[in-house]
Design a protein around this motif. Structure first.
Motif, PDB file in Angstrom:
ATOM      1  N   SER A  71       0.813  -1.222   0.000  1.00 52.76           N
ATOM      2  CA  SER A  71       0.000   0.000   0.000  1.00 52.76           C
ATOM      3  C   SER A  71       0.843   1.268   0.000  1.00 52.76           C
ATOM      4  O   SER A  71       0.306   2.358  -0.163  1.00 52.76           O
ATOM      5  N   ASN A  72       2.167   1.122   0.176  1.00 54.94           N
ATOM      6  CA  ASN A  72       3.015   2.318   0.252  1.00 54.94           C
ATOM      7  C   ASN A  72       3.606   2.702  -1.093  1.00 54.94           C
ATOM      8  O   ASN A  72       4.486   3.562  -1.173  1.00 54.94           O
ATOM      9  N   ILE A  73       3.161   2.091  -2.182  1.00 50.33           N
ATOM     10  CA  ILE A  73       3.661   2.436  -3.510  1.00 50.33           C
ATOM     11  C   ILE A  73       3.033   3.756  -3.937  1.00 50.33           C
ATOM     12  O   ILE A  73       1.815   3.889  -3.979  1.00 50.33           O
ATOM     13  N   SER A  74       3.868   4.722  -4.271  1.00 52.35           N
ATOM     14  CA  SER A  74       3.339   6.016  -4.703  1.00 52.35           C
ATOM     15  C   SER A  74       2.940   5.944  -6.169  1.00 52.35           C
ATOM     16  O   SER A  74       3.530   5.195  -6.954  1.00 52.35           O
ATOM     17  N   PRO A  75       1.920   6.712  -6.564  1.00 49.72           N
ATOM     18  CA  PRO A  75       1.528   6.733  -7.984  1.00 49.72           C
ATOM     19  C   PRO A  75       2.685   7.141  -8.893  1.00 49.72           C
ATOM     20  O   PRO A  75       2.799   6.649 -10.011  1.00 49.72           O
ATOM     21  N   GLU A  76       3.547   8.039  -8.395  1.00 52.81           N
ATOM     22  CA  GLU A  76       4.683   8.487  -9.202  1.00 52.81           C
ATOM     23  C   GLU A  76       5.649   7.330  -9.485  1.00 52.81           C
ATOM     24  O   GLU A  76       6.147   7.185 -10.603  1.00 52.81           O
ATOM     25  N   ALA A  77       5.902   6.501  -8.456  1.00 48.32           N
ATOM     26  CA  ALA A  77       6.796   5.355  -8.634  1.00 48.32           C
ATOM     27  C   ALA A  77       6.194   4.349  -9.606  1.00 48.32           C
ATOM     28  O   ALA A  77       6.888   3.814 -10.477  1.00 48.32           O
ATOM     29  N   ALA A  78       4.892   4.097  -9.463  1.00 47.51           N
ATOM     30  CA  ALA A  78       4.232   3.146 -10.350  1.00 47.51           C
ATOM     31  C   ALA A  78       4.225   3.645 -11.792  1.00 47.51           C
ATOM     32  O   ALA A  78       4.374   2.854 -12.728  1.00 47.51           O
ATOM     33  N   LEU A  79       4.076   4.944 -11.980  1.00 47.99           N
ATOM     34  CA  LEU A  79       4.062   5.498 -13.329  1.00 47.99           C
ATOM     35  C   LEU A  79       5.408   5.326 -14.026  1.00 47.99           C
ATOM     36  O   LEU A  79       5.469   5.158 -15.247  1.00 47.99           O
ATOM     37  N   ARG A  80       6.497   5.336 -13.253  1.00 48.74           N
ATOM     38  CA  ARG A  80       7.819   5.162 -13.853  1.00 48.74           C
ATOM     39  C   ARG A  80       8.000   3.774 -14.441  1.00 48.74           C
ATOM     40  O   ARG A  80       8.816   3.583 -15.341  1.00 48.74           O
ATOM     41  N   TRP A  81       7.266   2.790 -13.928  1.00 50.45           N
ATOM     42  CA  TRP A  81       7.388   1.432 -14.469  1.00 50.45           C
ATOM     43  C   TRP A  81       6.956   1.371 -15.925  1.00 50.45           C
ATOM     44  O   TRP A  81       7.417   0.506 -16.668  1.00 50.45           O
ATOM     45  N   SER A  82       6.081   2.267 -16.327  1.00 46.68           N
ATOM     46  CA  SER A  82       5.584   2.237 -17.707  1.00 46.68           C
ATOM     47  C   SER A  82       6.643   2.671 -18.712  1.00 46.68           C
ATOM     48  O   SER A  82       6.452   2.494 -19.924  1.00 46.68           O
ATOM     49  N   ASN A  83       7.763   3.232 -18.245  1.00 47.82           N
ATOM     50  CA  ASN A  83       8.822   3.651 -19.164  1.00 47.82           C
ATOM     51  C   ASN A  83       9.400   2.468 -19.926  1.00 47.82           C
ATOM     52  O   ASN A  83       9.711   2.571 -21.106  1.00 47.82           O
ATOM     53  N   SER A  84       9.555   1.347 -19.221  1.00 46.70           N
ATOM     54  CA  SER A  84      10.089   0.146 -19.860  1.00 46.70           C
ATOM     55  C   SER A  84       9.902  -1.043 -18.935  1.00 46.70           C
ATOM     56  O   SER A  84       9.747  -0.893 -17.716  1.00 46.70           O
TER      57      SER A  84
END
Length: 227
Positions: A71-84
Motif C-alpha cells: 500500500s506504500n507504492i506512490s503513484p509516481e513510482a508506479a508510473l515510472r514502471w511504464s517507461n520500460s
C-alpha cells in the motif's frame, strides 16, 4: 493449509523451498511400495506430491487484482514502471505487482522462472549450482513439470544435456525466451490492467476533501442541495 499439513506433517514450510523440495522427492517409507519394477509409478507420485507442494504458494483461489499489493507504492513510482519493462524489474514493488497480475492470468510461472534464473547466476559454489539447476529443471523445464514454462524443443534439449554439469549460463537461452514473452505479451496488458490503474490513481488530499464535502450535502424534499 490444514489439509496439506495433514498429508505431509514432516515438512516445515518455513524452510527454504529447495530443502523442502528435496525432502519431498525422498522415499516415503510409510506409504510408497518398495518395488524395483515400479519406477514409473513412483515418478508419477513424486510429481504429484511436488505439484501439491508448489500449489501452496501458487494457489489462484480468491485472486484479486488489488489484494496483497504493497500500500506504500506512490503513484509516481508506479508510473515510472511504464517507461520500460526493464524499469519495472529493477524495483521489488514492481516485480511484486507484476507477479500478482500474472497470477490473475494463470501465468505466474514465467516471472518465477525468471527470478529463479537470476538467483541461480549469483551462486559461486558448484554444489549450489547443481542443486539449484536440478530444482529449476524439475519445476520449470522438464515435460509435465508442475510449472512448466513455454520454451522451444531445442532449448529444452540443450538444458537436458547440460544439467549434469551445469554452468551459470545453463538457463540463459530459456530465460531470454521467457523475458521476451513477458515483455511483448504480458507487460502491455499489465499497463492496461485494473491493478496498474489502481496503483497509479492519485491518492492526494484533494480526493479525501471531495469525499468529506460530499457527505456534508443534504438534499431537501424539493431536491435542493444544502450544506
Amino acid at each position: 493449509m490444514e489439509t496439506l499439513l495433514f498429508l505431509f506433517p514432516q515438512f516445515s514450510y518455513m524452510a527454504p523451498k529447495e530443502e523442502a523440495y528435496f525432502k519431498m522427492l525422498g522415499p516415503d517409507d510409510s506409504q510408497a511400495p518398495k518395488m524395483k519394477d515400479d519406477n514409473s509409478r513412483q515418478k508419477d507420485n513424486r510429481k504429484s506430491r511436488l505439484s501439491l507442494f508448489l500449489a501452496k504458494s501458487g494457489s489462484h483461489e480468491n485472486v484479486s487484482a488489488h489484494k496483497r499489493i504493497p500500500s506504500n507504492i506512490s503513484p509516481e513510482a508506479a508510473l515510472r514502471w511504464s517507461n520500460s519493462f526493464e524499469e519495472l524489474l529493477k524495483h521489488s514493488d514492481g516485480v511484486e505487482a507484476f507477479s500478482r497480475f500474472l497470477k490473475s492470468e494463470f501465468s505466474e510461472e514465467n516471472i518465477e522462472f525468471w527470478l529463479a534464473c537470476e538467483e541461480y547466476k549469483t551462486f559461486d559454489s558448484d554444489t549450489k549450482l547443481l542443486s539449484k539447476a536440478k530444482y529449476i529443471y524439475t519445476v520449470f523445464i522438464e515435460s509435465d513439470a508442475p510449472k512448466e514454462v513455454n520454451i522451444d524443443h531445442d532449448t529444452k534439449s540443450t538444458i537436458q544435456k547440460n544439467i549434469a554439469q551445469p554452468t551459470r549460463s545453463c538457463f540463459d537461452a530459456a530465460q531470454m525466451n521467457i523475458y521476451i514473452l513477458m515483455k511483448k505479451d504480458s507487460f502491455p496488458r499489465f499497463l492496461n490492467s485494473d491493478l496498474y490503474l489502481h496503483l497509479t490513481r492519485s491518492k492526494g488530499p484533494g480526493a479525501n476533501m471531495f469525499r468529506r464535502r460530499s457527505r456534508s450535502c443534504v438534499f431537501s424534499e424539493r431536491g435542493e442541495a444544502t450544506t
